[in-house]
Design a protein around this motif. Structure first.
Motif, short mmCIF file in Angstrom:
data_model
loop_
_atom_site.label_atom_id
_atom_site.label_comp_id
_atom_site.label_asym_id
_atom_site.label_seq_id
_atom_site.Cartn_x
_atom_site.Cartn_y
_atom_site.Cartn_z
N ASN A 218 103.34 54.28 -17.91
CA ASN A 218 104.20 55.45 -17.70
C ASN A 218 105.64 55.16 -18.11
O ASN A 218 106.49 54.87 -17.27
CB ASN A 218 104.12 55.86 -16.21
N PRO A 219 105.95 55.24 -19.42
CA PRO A 219 107.30 54.93 -19.90
C PRO A 219 108.39 55.74 -19.20
O PRO A 219 109.49 55.23 -18.99
CB PRO A 219 107.24 55.30 -21.40
N ALA A 220 108.09 56.99 -18.82
CA ALA A 220 109.11 57.84 -18.19
C ALA A 220 109.60 57.23 -16.88
O ALA A 220 110.78 57.36 -16.52
CB ALA A 220 108.55 59.24 -17.94
N LEU A 221 108.72 56.54 -16.18
CA LEU A 221 109.11 55.93 -14.90
C LEU A 221 110.18 54.85 -15.14
O LEU A 221 111.19 54.80 -14.44
CB LEU A 221 107.89 55.32 -14.20
N TRP A 222 109.93 54.01 -16.14
CA TRP A 222 110.86 52.89 -16.38
C TRP A 222 112.19 53.39 -16.88
O TRP A 222 113.24 52.80 -16.61
CB TRP A 222 110.22 51.87 -17.32
N GLN A 223 112.16 54.50 -17.62
CA GLN A 223 113.40 55.12 -18.07
C GLN A 223 114.24 55.55 -16.87
O GLN A 223 115.43 55.27 -16.80
CB GLN A 223 113.05 56.33 -18.92
N ARG A 224 113.59 56.21 -15.92
CA ARG A 224 114.31 56.66 -14.73
C ARG A 224 114.81 55.47 -13.90
O ARG A 224 115.94 55.44 -13.44
CB ARG A 224 113.39 57.55 -13.85
N LEU A 225 113.94 54.47 -13.72
CA LEU A 225 114.31 53.33 -12.87
C LEU A 225 115.42 52.49 -13.50
O LEU A 225 116.12 51.76 -12.78
CB LEU A 225 113.09 52.46 -12.57
N SER A 226 115.59 52.60 -14.83
CA SER A 226 116.63 51.79 -15.48
C SER A 226 118.02 52.21 -15.03
O SER A 226 118.99 51.48 -15.19
CB SER A 226 116.51 51.91 -17.00
N LEU B 292 105.83 45.89 -16.19
CA LEU B 292 106.89 45.12 -15.53
C LEU B 292 107.93 44.62 -16.54
O LEU B 292 109.09 44.41 -16.18
CB LEU B 292 106.29 43.92 -14.77
N ALA B 293 107.51 44.47 -17.81
CA ALA B 293 108.46 44.04 -18.84
C ALA B 293 109.53 45.11 -19.08
O ALA B 293 110.59 44.83 -19.65
CB ALA B 293 107.71 43.76 -20.14
N GLN B 294 109.27 46.34 -18.63
CA GLN B 294 110.24 47.43 -18.82
C GLN B 294 111.16 47.63 -17.61
O GLN B 294 111.98 48.53 -17.58
CB GLN B 294 109.49 48.75 -19.10
N LEU B 295 111.00 46.76 -16.61
CA LEU B 295 111.83 46.84 -15.39
C LEU B 295 112.87 45.72 -15.45
O LEU B 295 112.51 44.54 -15.55
CB LEU B 295 110.93 46.68 -14.15
N GLY B 296 114.16 46.12 -15.38
CA GLY B 296 115.22 45.13 -15.48
C GLY B 296 115.40 44.32 -14.21
O GLY B 296 114.87 44.67 -13.15
N GLY B 297 116.18 43.25 -14.31
CA GLY B 297 116.54 42.43 -13.15
C GLY B 297 115.38 41.59 -12.65
O GLY B 297 114.43 41.32 -13.39
N SER B 298 115.51 41.19 -11.40
CA SER B 298 114.48 40.38 -10.75
C SER B 298 114.16 41.05 -9.41
O SER B 298 114.98 41.05 -8.51
CB SER B 298 115.00 38.96 -10.55
#
Ligand code: ZN
Ligand code: ZN
Length: 258
Positions: A167-175, A211-217
């Motif tokens: 779900n690419p849209a999720l990672w866009q929002r979470l960024s 998970l590769a699309q989620l920044g930070g740790s």
């Protein structure tokens, strides 16, 4: 603020309950079989239920809960329990559960003007203020209309993906958000990746791409694994190379957010 995991399994067996989280004492996020472990007094304090989608493992306790607490809530002078979901999800509940065949219509009981359940639609992207807590409705990509949720804590957001495939849209929002905890499903092992694609769930390999699309740790909690498959799925998850701290979510786990 406190989040208690009432259930985080993809199906049932002894010790395995399906998805439900209790936020403080008054907000339920999904209503799987784990809800039934709460004492009656605690059940009666639930004022809001956020529903990710219409599948049985996430909605099964809504009708049973309504039946359990109807009298007690009326005696305590409490209003209806608000059930928050997408319009399509609410329509599915109305048509397929609260239809007088599978279960009585608790949106009209015990009295049509004072029911125990009230259905309240939301949209993806909407912010909800419930019991002094702030939620955001996130997108999800599943076989039926579905969402995830973010809950604002003092240091960042607790995020629950709901049932979802990639779900690419999720990672866009979470960024654009500070995520402190991510509860993400991994319903299948890599061996069943075809089934995962068909049913729009994740397997460890797909989880790695997500998970590769989620920044930070971030503290990542894996949920929705089927009973008996936790060790196999977690072994594959552990082999992923990721900057995040990844572990299996457990029923009974309590997350303090303060
Ligand atoms: Zn589902
Ligand atoms: Zn599910």
């Amino acid at each position: 603020m406190k989040i208690r995991v009432l259930g985080c399994s993809g199906a049932i067996a002894e010790g395995s309950r399906t998805t439900s989280f209790l936020v403080d004492h008054d907000v339920l996020v999904d209503a799987g079989t784990g809800v039934g472990d709460l004492p009656l007094e605690a059940l009666a304090q639930i004022d809001h239920i956020l529903v990710s989608h219409s599948h049985l493992d996430h909605v099964l306790s809504i009708g049973l809960l309504a039946d359990s607490v109807m009298r007690l809530r009326a005696a305590q002078g409490r209003g209806p329990i608000q059930v928050h979901a997408l319009p399509e999800t609410l329509e599915a509940l109305r048509k397929h559960i609260f239809n007088g065949v599978i279960w009585p219509d608790f949106t009209r009981l015990p009295h049509a003007d004072k029911p125990v359940l009230q259905l309240v639609p939301f949209a993806v992207g909407e912010q909800l203020a419930l019991g002094g807590k702030r939620f955001e409705v996130l997108s999800a990509a599943h076989t039926v209309p579905a969402v995830g949720f973010a809950l604002q804590g003092p240091d960042g957001w607790w995020v629950y993906t709901g049932d979802t495939g990639p779900n690419p849209a999720l990672w866009q929002r979470l960024s654009t958000m500070t995520v402190t905890h991510l509860v993400i499903e991994t319903a299948f092992s890599d061996e069943e990746d075809e089934l995962a694609s068909l049913s729009r769930h994740l397997c460890p390999e797909k989880l790695g791409h997500e998970l590769a699309q989620l920044g930070g740790s971030v503290d990542v909690h894996i949920t929705h694994i089927k009973p008996g498959e936790v060790d196999a799925v977690m072994a594959e998850v552990s082999a992923l190379s990721t900057p995040h701290r990844v572990g299996a979510l457990r029923a009974g786990q309590i997350l303090q957010m303060e």
